[in-house]
Design an enzyme around this catalytic site. Sequence first.
Site, short mmCIF file in Angstrom:
data_model
loop_
_atom_site.label_atom_id
_atom_site.label_comp_id
_atom_site.label_asym_id
_atom_site.label_seq_id
_atom_site.Cartn_x
_atom_site.Cartn_y
_atom_site.Cartn_z
N SER A 25 0.83 -1.20 0.00
CA SER A 25 0.00 0.00 0.00
C SER A 25 0.88 1.26 0.00
O SER A 25 2.05 1.19 -0.39
CB SER A 25 -0.94 -0.03 1.22
OG SER A 25 -1.90 0.98 1.13
N ASN A 26 0.36 2.38 0.44
CA ASN A 26 1.11 3.65 0.48
C ASN A 26 0.54 4.50 1.62
O ASN A 26 -0.50 4.17 2.19
CB ASN A 26 1.01 4.35 -0.88
CG ASN A 26 -0.43 4.68 -1.22
OD1 ASN A 26 -1.05 5.51 -0.57
ND2 ASN A 26 -0.98 3.98 -2.20
N PRO A 27 1.20 5.62 1.97
CA PRO A 27 0.79 6.37 3.17
C PRO A 27 -0.38 7.34 3.00
O PRO A 27 -0.59 8.19 3.87
CB PRO A 27 2.06 7.18 3.52
CG PRO A 27 3.10 6.82 2.52
CD PRO A 27 2.42 6.17 1.38
N SER A 28 -1.17 7.23 1.95
CA SER A 28 -2.28 8.18 1.78
C SER A 28 -3.27 8.04 2.94
O SER A 28 -3.71 6.94 3.28
CB SER A 28 -3.00 7.90 0.45
OG SER A 28 -4.19 8.66 0.39
N ALA A 92 -4.53 7.49 -4.05
CA ALA A 92 -3.21 6.99 -4.38
C ALA A 92 -3.37 5.51 -4.73
O ALA A 92 -3.44 4.65 -3.85
CB ALA A 92 -2.27 7.19 -3.21
#
Length: 212
Positions: A25-28, A92
Site C-alpha cells: 500500500s502507500n501512506p495516503s 493513491a
Amino acid sequence: MAKNLNCLISAGPTREWIDPVRFISNPSSGKMGYALAKEAKKRGFVVNLVTGPVSIKAVDGITVKQVETAEEMRIAMIENYDTADLVLMCAAVSDHRPKFKWHQKKKKIEFPKNIEMIPNEDILEQLGRKKKKFQTLVGFAAETENGAQNALMKLKKKNLDWIALNDVSNSSIGFNSDFNEITLFSSGGKIAKLAFSSKEELATQMFELILK
Ligand code: PMT
C-alpha cells in the site's frame, strides 16, 4: 451553487494483498480527498466518494463507497462515472499488484524472496478515454522529481482537464499531512500555484479555479 450537478471523488490508498495478513500500500490518509468531498458538498454538488481504507469518519450527506484494491476502486469509479459532471481522482492507486495471492498466511520460512508483480489498470486513463463533453476530469500527480514535466505528461496521456501536482518528497505536505501545496495545470495552458495551507483551504481554492 452547483444544483443537480454530480461530483465523483476518489480518496485514500489502495491495498494489494499478498496473503491474508500482508499487503502492499502507500501512506495516503484520505485527508485531501475527503476535504475535496466536503467542499463539493458545501457548493451544492451531489457527491459520491469512493474511498480506500482510511480512519476519517464518513461525511454527512455524501454517498461513500468503501473499497480496498485498485480493481475494486476501478469498478466503483466506472459505475458512477457516466452521470458525473466533475471527477476528482485524488486516491493513491497502486500501480501494481502481486500476481498471486496466497489464501493462507505464508509462514516466515516459506516467504518468497521475490514477489512477482503485475500492472493494475490505470483508472484515470480509462476515465479519460470515456470522457464526454459535459464532464470535467481532474487528476493528481504525486511526484518526487521532475514534477511539472511528469504532471504535464499525465495531463495529456490521461486526457484530463486539470492536474494537481503534489510534491510528495516533502514530508510537511502531501501524504498524511494536514497541509498541502499544489500546482494546478490545465489542458488549456493555465498554471496556478496554490501556496502552503490546510487541505480544506486548498480544496476551496481548487474548486474556485476549476469552476471558473
Ligand atoms: O491522502 P492524503 O494523505 O491526504 O495525501 C494526498 C495525496 C498525496 C495522496 C494526493 O494529493 C495525491 O497526490 N494523489 C495522487 C496519488 C497518485 O497516485 O499519483 P500518481 O502520480 O501515481 O497517479 C496519477 C493519477 O493517476 C492520480 O490521479 C491517480 O489517482 C491516478 N491513477 C494512478 C494509478 C492507477 N492505477 N490508476 C489511477 O487512476
